[in-house]
Design an enzyme around this catalytic site. Structure first.
Site, PDB file in Angstrom:
ATOM      1  N   GLY A   1       0.784  -1.231   0.000  1.00 16.54           N
ATOM      2  CA  GLY A   1       0.000   0.000   0.000  1.00 16.54           C
ATOM      3  C   GLY A   1       0.813   1.277   0.000  1.00 16.54           C
TER       4      GLY A   1
ATOM      5  CG  ASP B   1      -8.050   1.108   9.685  1.00 20.46           C
ATOM      6  OD1 ASP B   1      -8.710   1.199  10.724  1.00 20.46           O
ATOM      7  OD2 ASP B   1      -8.585   0.858   8.590  1.00 20.46           O
TER       8      ASP B   1
ATOM      9  CE  LYS C   1      -9.837   4.072   7.455  1.00 24.67           C
ATOM     10  NZ  LYS C   1     -10.409   2.756   7.128  1.00 24.67           N
TER      11      LYS C   1
ATOM     12  CG  PHE D   1     -11.873  -0.062   2.782  1.00 21.78           C
ATOM     13  CD1 PHE D   1     -11.085  -0.685   3.723  1.00 21.78           C
ATOM     14  CD2 PHE D   1     -11.598  -0.273   1.435  1.00 21.78           C
ATOM     15  CE1 PHE D   1     -10.052  -1.531   3.346  1.00 21.78           C
ATOM     16  CE2 PHE D   1     -10.560  -1.113   1.050  1.00 21.78           C
ATOM     17  CZ  PHE D   1      -9.786  -1.737   2.011  1.00 21.78           C
ATOM     18  CB  VAL D   2      -9.632   5.433   1.499  1.00 20.02           C
ATOM     19  CG1 VAL D   2     -10.612   6.390   2.137  1.00 20.02           C
ATOM     20  CG2 VAL D   2      -8.497   5.095   2.461  1.00 20.02           C
TER      21      VAL D   2
ATOM     22  CG  ASP E   1      -5.228  -3.468  -1.878  1.00 19.26           C
ATOM     23  OD1 ASP E   1      -4.820  -3.010  -0.783  1.00 19.26           O
ATOM     24  OD2 ASP E   1      -5.606  -4.640  -2.012  1.00 19.26           O
TER      25      ASP E   1
ATOM     26  NE  ARG F   1      -1.714  -2.982  -4.351  1.00 17.60           N
ATOM     27  CZ  ARG F   1      -1.887  -3.139  -3.042  1.00 17.60           C
ATOM     28  NH1 ARG F   1      -1.877  -2.105  -2.249  1.00 17.60           N
ATOM     29  NH2 ARG F   1      -2.064  -4.343  -2.524  1.00 17.60           N
TER      30      ARG F   1
END
Ligand code: XMP
Length: 193
Positions: free
Chosen positions: A45, A104, A132, A153-154, A160, A166
């Site tokens: 990520g 997160d 977050k 959820f991003v 992804d 991505r």
């Protein structure tokens, strides 16, 4: 791909501006360390964030990569992080900066920081593009944070969903029915029928 996006949360221009600011803050933090940094980034990520960030950091650095598995398959529900690969330079006695896409629940960083701490770095700091705050645990702090975001959820800019999106240049929220389809394939099949 565009049809899967519900809304853009952070535009590519906002990201670019903030990444430059983060790089300035990091350069300032380590300005008296001529031996430079070891940056350890978490696959996959963080790859785009890493690539942009380091090109704004005019200092000596070595790059290490670790792979952590969080979301096997088409799900947004993490199954608990596992360290699956490590590729990193000498950590002992070095200033180490962990670069990740998002803080997160903190499970991923907790695992990676614990592993790195065992290798006795001189210092260990964390830079995340997103956080977050409503979920981030008290025991994991990020020293450099790009954006605090709501608990959605991003995807995009490296993040992804089931290994897709991505390459989307903005950070965006997907249409919720795509997640629903993954959580309940039979219901989704019925919906589509
Ligand atoms: P934790 O919960 O361990 O999460 O702090 C960190 C890792 O989980 C992934 N993650 C996300 N990926 N959209 C994504 O595409 C999200 O909203 C999201 N939240 C967590 C990500 O890989 C991160 O490194």
């Amino acid at each position: 791909m565009q049809g899967d996006i519900q809304r853009v949360l952070i535009t590519r221009r906002q990201i670019a501006r903030r990444v430059r600011q983060l790089a300035d803050q990091i350069a300032q933090q380590y300005r008296h360390r001529p031996e430079g940094l070891v940056i350890v980034s978490i696959l996959s990520g963080a790859i785009i964030f890493l690539a942009d960030l380091i090109r704004h950091l005019p200092m000596r650095m070595k790059i290490g990569l670790v792979a952590v598995s969080n979301y096997p398959g088409p799900t947004t529900a993490p199954r608990g992080p596992r360290l699956v690969r490590q590729l990193q330079p000498e950590i002992r006695g070095r200033d180490v900066l962990v670069v990740d896409d998002i803080l997160d629940t903190g499970g991923t960083l907790r695992l990676v920081l614990a592993e790195l701490q065992k290798l006795q770095p001189a210092s260990l700091r964390v830079c995340v593009l997103l956080r977050k705050p409503s979920k981030a645990p008290a025991d994991i702090t990020a020293d450099f944070v790009g954006f605090d975001i709501e608990d959605v959820f991003v995807v995009g800019y490296g993040l992804d969903y089931d290994d897709h999106y991505r390459n989307w240049p903005d950070i965006a929220v997907l249409r919720p029915e795509l997640y629903a389809a993954a959580r309940n394939p039979r219901a989704a099949a019925t919906d589509r029928a």
